[in-house]
Design a protein around this motif. Sequence first.
Motif, PDB file in Angstrom:
ATOM      1  N   PHE A  55       0.839  -1.019  -0.055  1.00 15.41           N
ATOM      2  CA  PHE A  55       0.152   0.135   0.066  1.00 15.41           C
ATOM      3  C   PHE A  55       0.892   1.231  -0.198  1.00 15.41           C
ATOM      4  N   TRP A  68      -4.026  -4.622   7.356  1.00 14.71           N
ATOM      5  CA  TRP A  68      -5.206  -3.839   7.795  1.00 14.71           C
ATOM      6  C   TRP A  68      -6.436  -4.876   7.880  1.00 14.71           C
ATOM      7  N   LYS A  70      -9.689  -6.686   6.867  1.00 12.53           N
ATOM      8  CA  LYS A  70     -10.062  -6.879   5.455  1.00 12.53           C
ATOM      9  C   LYS A  70     -11.680  -6.552   5.029  1.00 12.53           C
ATOM     10  N   ARG A  75      -9.984   1.759   4.926  1.00 10.97           N
ATOM     11  CA  ARG A  75      -8.811   0.810   5.083  1.00 10.97           C
ATOM     12  C   ARG A  75      -7.718   1.485   6.638  1.00 10.97           C
ATOM     13  N   THR A  76      -7.702   0.628   7.322  1.00  8.86           N
ATOM     14  CA  THR A  76      -6.967   1.098   8.538  1.00  8.86           C
ATOM     15  C   THR A  76      -5.885   0.349   8.818  1.00  8.86           C
TER      16      THR A  76
END
Length: 433
Positions: A55, A68, A70, A75-76
Motif C-alpha cells: 500500500f 489492515w 479486511k 482501510r485502517t
Amino acid sequence: MKALLRESFYLSLLLCLCFIHRSFGATDTITTTHFLKDGDDNVASTGGIFEMGFFSPGNSKNRYVGMWYKNISVRTVVWVANREAPLTGGSGILKIIKPGILVLVNGTNHVVWSTNTTRSVQNPVAQLLDSGNLIVKEAGDDSPGNLIWQSFDHPTDTLLAGMKLGRNFVTGREVYLSSWKNEEDPAPGDSTYHCDPSGYPQNILKKGSDVVYRSGPWNGRSFSGNRNSREGPSYTFGVYSSKTEVYFGYNLTTSIIVRLTLSHNGVLQVWTWGDGDQGWIPFLLIPADNCDMYKLCGAYGSCNSQDSPECGCLDKFVPNNSDAWKRKDWSGGCVRRTELNCLQEDVFLKYSHIKLPDTRNSWSNVTMTLEECRNTCSKNCSCMAYSNSDILNEGSGCLLWFKDLLDIRQGPNGGQDIYIRMASSESGWLVAT
C-alpha cells in the motif's frame, strides 16, 4: 448437442478456475514457493479478519507492506513491515527463505527489509492469523512456543488484542508502540508508549526521552487514580507480572473490533468500529486534560481538573516558591510546612482519592500487609510514603517511596489511599509510627 456439451464443459472449467484463483488469492500463508507480490492477490487470515499487502499511505508514492482489517470499509493499517525502508516502485516481493527469514526485495532483487532469527527450520512459512499476528514457523508446527518470529513483538503504532506491551526479562526484549512520523510516513515518530517495569509497573507515554504522561501503577483493578483508563463493554485490560516478564495488554469480550493507537501528534486513543456508522468511534483519549501532563504541579503538588487553577499543594504542604506559584509556574512544587525530624518520631498522614505518585523509584513487596508496609517505612528515615500495591480484597502488598512524590492527581472519586511521612507536630487523619 455437441456444441451444448462443449459450452457446458468450458463454463464448468471457467468456474473451476475462478474457484481455484479465489482459493489461492485468499491464502493466509507465504511459503518458499508462494510469495506476496505487489499488484497480485493479498494474503488474508483464515477467518477473513485481517489482510496483508502492499500500500501507499495518503498521497505518498512510496510502497510498504502493511496489514489492515479486511472487511472494514475504511482501510485502517495496523502494522507496517518496512516502515523505515520504503520501496520506490511497484515491483516489491515479500518472500520467506531458509532458515526462516522474511525478506522484502525490490525490482532488482535487492533486500530492503528482513526479519532475523536465532533458530533455523527446514520448511519455513509465514502465516497471517485472525488475531493480526504474522508468524514465522516450521510448516505444520502449530505450537506457539516454537515460533521463529512474530509481528506482535514488533508493533508500530497500534496495539491489538492479545499483544504484550512490556519487557521480557529472559530475552531482554521490550515491546512498545511508536507513532508514525506523519499520516503519509510510517517511519517511527517522536512519541512512544511503554509498560515500564522499573520500580513498580506503570504505563508511560514519551515524546523523545521526556515523559509526557503516566498512567499510575496498576493496582489490581485499574491504573491508580486514572479515570481515563476505564474498561469498555467490549474489552478487559490489565498489567501482568511474573519472574520472566511484565506486560500490559487487553482482550476482547465481544465481537466488536477494538484497537489502541498512538497518533503522530502523541495522542493515545481506544477506538471501536461502528457497523451502523461504518466508521471508527473514539472511546478513550489520553491525555484528556491538563492534569494528565506529567508532574504538572511539581513535587507534592496535586492536580485537580475541576479546580481553577488545576494545581494546589497537598494538605499541610505549601508552595516551594510562592511568587512562582502565583504566576502559575508550578514546576517547583510544594514542601512540608513543618520540616521532618526523624529523631522525633515522624507520623504518617492518610491522603485519599490519590493517583499514586511515580513508581519508577519505588520499592515493592506483593506479600506484605499494610501494617508490615508501615513498619518497614517507619524504620527508614528516607522512606517518604507507603501504600498498598493491590486494592482487591481489602488491599494487599506494599509500595514504598524514597524520593519526592511526583505526578499526583487528586479528586472526589477514584484513586486510592497513600500514607505520607510528616513531622510529629502535624495532626489530623494520621497513623502514628
